[in-house]
Design a protein around this motif. Structure first.
Motif, PDB file in Angstrom:
ATOM      1  N   GLN A 178      43.571  39.151  13.276  1.00 40.33           N
ATOM      2  CA  GLN A 178      44.873  38.958  12.648  1.00 40.33           C
ATOM      3  C   GLN A 178      45.987  39.160  13.681  1.00 40.33           C
ATOM      4  OE1 GLN A 178      44.914  37.686   9.211  1.00 40.33           O
ATOM      5  NE2 GLN A 178      42.986  37.324  10.275  1.00 40.33           N
ATOM      6  N   ASP A 179      46.943  40.021  13.455  1.00 36.78           N
ATOM      7  CA  ASP A 179      48.081  40.078  14.370  1.00 36.78           C
ATOM      8  C   ASP A 179      47.892  41.068  15.515  1.00 36.78           C
ATOM      9  OD1 ASP A 179      48.149  42.230  12.688  1.00 36.78           O
ATOM     10  OD2 ASP A 179      50.297  42.121  12.268  1.00 36.78           O
ATOM     11  N   SER A 181      45.076  42.139  18.780  1.00 36.85           N
ATOM     12  CA  SER A 181      43.850  41.802  19.484  1.00 36.85           C
ATOM     13  C   SER A 181      42.758  42.754  19.008  1.00 36.85           C
ATOM     14  CB  SER A 181      44.035  41.895  20.992  1.00 36.85           C
ATOM     15  OG  SER A 181      44.400  43.204  21.364  1.00 36.85           O
ATOM     16  N   GLN A 309      41.560  37.586  20.684  1.00 33.58           N
ATOM     17  CA  GLN A 309      43.016  37.650  20.686  1.00 33.58           C
ATOM     18  C   GLN A 309      43.546  37.324  19.290  1.00 33.58           C
ATOM     19  OE1 GLN A 309      44.627  38.886  23.304  1.00 33.58           O
ATOM     20  NE2 GLN A 309      42.561  39.082  24.194  1.00 33.58           N
ATOM     21  N   PRO A 310      44.783  37.713  18.970  1.00 34.60           N
ATOM     22  CA  PRO A 310      45.334  37.412  17.644  1.00 34.60           C
ATOM     23  C   PRO A 310      45.179  35.930  17.285  1.00 34.60           C
ATOM     24  CG  PRO A 310      46.803  38.881  18.813  1.00 34.60           C
ATOM     25  CD  PRO A 310      45.747  38.475  19.801  1.00 34.60           C
TER      26      PRO A 310
END
Length: 344
Positions: A178-179, A181, A309-310
């Protein structure tokens, strides 16, 4: 009249053949589960009560009617082990996700230690359908920190099928960061696992102590070995306890429950990270494929330290086979692996 009767008989026969090995999904939302029936009898259930730290498949039942999964802690059976309460049926998670332990979480963790553990939460049934070849169940889940923040969104598709005395569960799981890492540092506790019935364990002659990633020891007692007959074998030719910490495209666990000869197999897919996977397969009944814990399982020879990564995603594909009546040889298992490798 004879033609009509023959046509009618032919239609009945075709319907009977179609019904044999038929797979049906039965939603029981009030009980937090979806039952998977083969020929009207329970094969497994997708089970997601809030009391568990992750959804599971439980129990898993052979064509001969025997549970190949341990009963404890949900439905303890006489003579079985009562260690590792987080080992329930079939599950998929990991021991180090941004420093949180999703693997070892259970209701046995003291309240003052819960901040070290993550939880996988069922968010919805996205699709449930029956097909001529079996049944498919698509599920949404969230991997959640203790403070409620979502680290990973999971979408899993289970494909259930039956052919004669062979039953299969294919799991395709996509995890999306999600937002933040997401770091999944090498850890022996993972990833795709089954805790098997006592009869399918290796016979044991001494107690052992196993320590988890948080340094918490668990004693696995030595028990009466009557009726215990399990033995691992890997695609690399390793057997028994030698399978642990080695790579392979598949591993079988062969044994006997009552008069039924049973093989439980896990098959890896070539598209998975870390293929061919390392095996976290213990004689006391933990049967697990762990592609992410390479440093711990290889003695430092390999290191992965997987990261997302996000917004980035990764997909894992595995197959469980439950075969009744015979034990497939290496050539047959290699064919199964090749067939699964062509799965898209």
């Amino acid at each position: 009249m004879a033609v009509i009767l023959l046509s009618l008989f032919s239609g009945i026969t075709q319907a009977q053949n179609k019904a044999k090995n038929s797979v049906q999904l039965v939603r029981k939302d009030g009980e937090k589960k979806v039952e998977v029936l083969i020929d009207g009898k329970l094969f497994t259930s997708y089970y997601y009560p809030e009391s568990l730290a992750k959804p599971v498949l439980y129990p898993i039942i052979s064509a001969g009617g025997h549970e190949i999964t341990r009963g404890y802690p949900l439905a303890p059976r006489a003579g079985e082990r009562v260690d590792h309460p987080h080992h329930v049926g079939h599950w998929m998670n990991y021991g180090d996700v941004n420093g949180l332990d999703f693997w070892n979480n259970s209701d046995a963790i003291p309240a003052d230690q819960k901040s070290k553990y993550g939880t996988i939460v069922h968010t919805g049934i996205l699709e449930a359908k029956e097909t001529p070849k079996g049944a498919e169940l698509e599920i949404g889940m969230d991997w959640v920190r203790p403070d409620g923040k979502i680290l990973l969104k999971e979408k899993t598709r289970f494909v259930f099928s039956s052919e004669g005395e062979k039953r299969s569960i294919t799991r395709i799981t996509t995890l999306t960061a999600q937002d933040l890492s997401v770091s999944m540092k090498d850890n022996k506790e993972g990833v795709f696992a089954i805790r098997v019935a006592r009869e399918l364990e290796h016979p044991s002659n001494k107690p052992e102590i196993f320590t988890d990633a948080n340094g918490i020891p668990t004693t696995v007692a030595s028990l009466n070995n009557e009726g215990v007959s399990g033995k691992y074998r890997s695609s690399a030719g390793k057997e028994g306890d030698e399978v642990w910490g080695t790579r392979g495209t598949w591993v079988t666990l062969n044994g006997q429950i009552g008069s039924e000869t049973i093989t439980v197999a896990i098959v890896d897919h070539p598209s998975n990270p870390g293929y061919p996977t390392y095996w976290h397969a213990r004689g006391y009944g933990l049967f697990s494929a762990n592609p992410l814990g390479q440093k711990e399982l290889s003695g430092g020879k390999d290191v992965l330290d997987f990261k997302l990564q996000p917004g980035e995603s990764v997909t894992f594909k595995y197959e469980i086979l439950v075969i009744s009546g015979y034990q497939p040889n290496d050539q047959e298992m290699n064919k199964e692996a090749l067939k699964f490798g062509n799965w898209r």
